[in-house]
Design an enzyme around this catalytic site. Structure first.
Site, PDB file in Angstrom:
ATOM      1  N   SER A 254      -3.272 -14.503  -0.396  1.00 25.34           N
ATOM      2  CA  SER A 254      -2.069 -15.052  -1.033  1.00 25.34           C
ATOM      3  C   SER A 254      -2.288 -16.507  -1.444  1.00 25.34           C
ATOM      4  CB  SER A 254      -0.875 -14.982  -0.080  1.00 25.34           C
ATOM      5  OG  SER A 254      -0.606 -13.652   0.296  1.00 25.34           O
TER       6      SER A 254
HETATM    7  N1  SAH Z   1      -1.865 -11.776   4.456  1.00 25.94           N
HETATM    8  C1  SAH Z   1      -3.003 -11.596   3.575  1.00 25.94           C
HETATM    9  C2  SAH Z   1      -2.541 -11.196   2.183  1.00 25.94           C
HETATM   10  C3  SAH Z   1      -3.090  -9.890   1.872  1.00 25.94           C
HETATM   11  S1  SAH Z   1      -2.559  -9.064   0.403  1.00 25.94           S
HETATM   12  C4  SAH Z   1      -3.907 -12.805   3.539  1.00 25.94           C
HETATM   13  O1  SAH Z   1      -3.571 -13.825   4.140  1.00 25.94           O
HETATM   14  O2  SAH Z   1      -4.988 -12.724   2.946  1.00 25.94           O
HETATM   15  C5  SAH Z   1      -1.676  -7.718   1.125  1.00 25.94           C
HETATM   16  C6  SAH Z   1      -2.459  -6.837   2.077  1.00 25.94           C
HETATM   17  O3  SAH Z   1      -1.532  -5.829   2.540  1.00 25.94           O
HETATM   18  C7  SAH Z   1      -3.624  -6.068   1.461  1.00 25.94           C
HETATM   19  O4  SAH Z   1      -4.785  -6.311   2.212  1.00 25.94           O
HETATM   20  C8  SAH Z   1      -3.189  -4.606   1.537  1.00 25.94           C
HETATM   21  O5  SAH Z   1      -4.271  -3.707   1.752  1.00 25.94           O
HETATM   22  C9  SAH Z   1      -2.241  -4.624   2.726  1.00 25.94           C
HETATM   23  N2  SAH Z   1      -1.264  -3.539   2.785  1.00 25.94           N
HETATM   24  C10 SAH Z   1      -0.558  -2.960   1.772  1.00 25.94           C
HETATM   25  N3  SAH Z   1       0.264  -1.991   2.245  1.00 25.94           N
HETATM   26  C11 SAH Z   1       0.088  -1.967   3.606  1.00 25.94           C
HETATM   27  C12 SAH Z   1       0.640  -1.180   4.662  1.00 25.94           C
HETATM   28  N4  SAH Z   1       1.526  -0.210   4.443  1.00 25.94           N
HETATM   29  N5  SAH Z   1       0.218  -1.432   5.922  1.00 25.94           N
HETATM   30  C13 SAH Z   1      -0.700  -2.406   6.176  1.00 25.94           C
HETATM   31  N6  SAH Z   1      -1.264  -3.170   5.230  1.00 25.94           N
HETATM   32  C14 SAH Z   1      -0.885  -2.959   3.950  1.00 25.94           C
END
Ligand code: SAH
Length: 218
Positions: free
Chosen positions: A67
């Site tokens: 993010s």
């Molecule tokens: N918090 C992260 C941002 C990641 S982007 C950071 O600091 O880098 C969002 C993430 O959510 C992705 O890796 C995606 O695979 C995950 N995601 C999407 N749907 C999800 C679900 N139902 N359960 C767990 N993770 C999920």
């Protein structure tokens, strides 16, 4: 390839980033301090070394992104983290957001649905410094009933709706910060669980996240 040297240039760029986040309206000093502490370039491929402190999202593989720092700061500020609170994060991704929470003293439980990202990132370079992050491979819509209830819940992907099982796993008086889809963008909501079990809703700015998808992948 990753590069784990944190030099004066990186530290200087972090100070500039913190200044920018202040200008954009982030006021929580604990959040700003954590952003100044954590080497964001450790969470990215070394190809991004020169731009790791720009206020942008970057690809982290599997079609996912780390993010934007402003988004991380904004969500974290809304959570009003206190030391030792139990925080559930949906979407581990690069672990950057989880590390910010851990640096602020939270006990972090983070779930990722992409097996490859989970395998790669549970062994991230700072794991010994942050034993207060626990990693789970699973579907965030299910949460972690075994470890519930949580003081705070943070969703870092675009939620199609408010997941009912996560509401169940939130403590009374606890906050859930969740970007909920409104078509082309997501509205940031902070939900407070009332003693009646009802949710008090506060709406904030719009953001753009990758989608929260059901089920595990891999
Ligand atoms: N918090 C992260 C941002 C990641 S982007 C950071 O600091 O880098 C969002 C993430 O959510 C992705 O890796 C995606 O695979 C995950 N995601 C999407 N749907 C999800 C679900 N139902 N359960 C767990 N993770 C999920």
């Amino acid at each position: 390839m990753r590069q784990y040297d944190d030099n004066y240039r990186h530290k200087g760029l972090r100070m500039q980033l913190v200044k920018l986040l202040r200008e954009k309206g982030i006021t929580d000093e604990d959040v700003l301090k954590a952003i100044e502490q954590i080497p964001r370039h450790f969470f990215l491929d070394s190809a991004f070394d020169k731009i790791a402190y720009e206020d942008r999202a970057f690809p982290i593989g599997e079609g996912q992104t780390i993010s934007q720092p402003y988004t991380v700061a904004y969500q974290t500020q809304l959570l009003q983290i206190k030391r030792n609170e139990k925080v559930l994060e949906i979407g581990t991704g690069s672990v950057y957001q989880a590390t910010i929470l851990a640096e602020m003293g939270a006990r972090v439980f983070t779930i990722e649905r992409q097996k490859k990202l989970y395998e790669l990132n549970k062994n991230f370079i700072l794991r010994n410094r942050y034993p207060n992050i626990k990693f789970f491979y699973g579907d965030g819509f299910e949460g972690l009933p075994t470890y519930a209830p949580f003081d705070k819940i943070l969703i870092t992907a675009a939620a199609p709706f408010i997941p009912p099982k996560l509401v169940q796993q939130l403590k009374t008086g606890g906050y859930m910060v969740i970007p909920v889809d409104e078509g082309s963008a997501q509205r940031m909501l902070r939900l407070t669980k009332m003693p009646t079990g009802e949710l008090h809703e506060e709406a904030f700015d719009q953001f753009s996240f990758v989608p929260m998808l059901g089920g595990k992948n891999g």
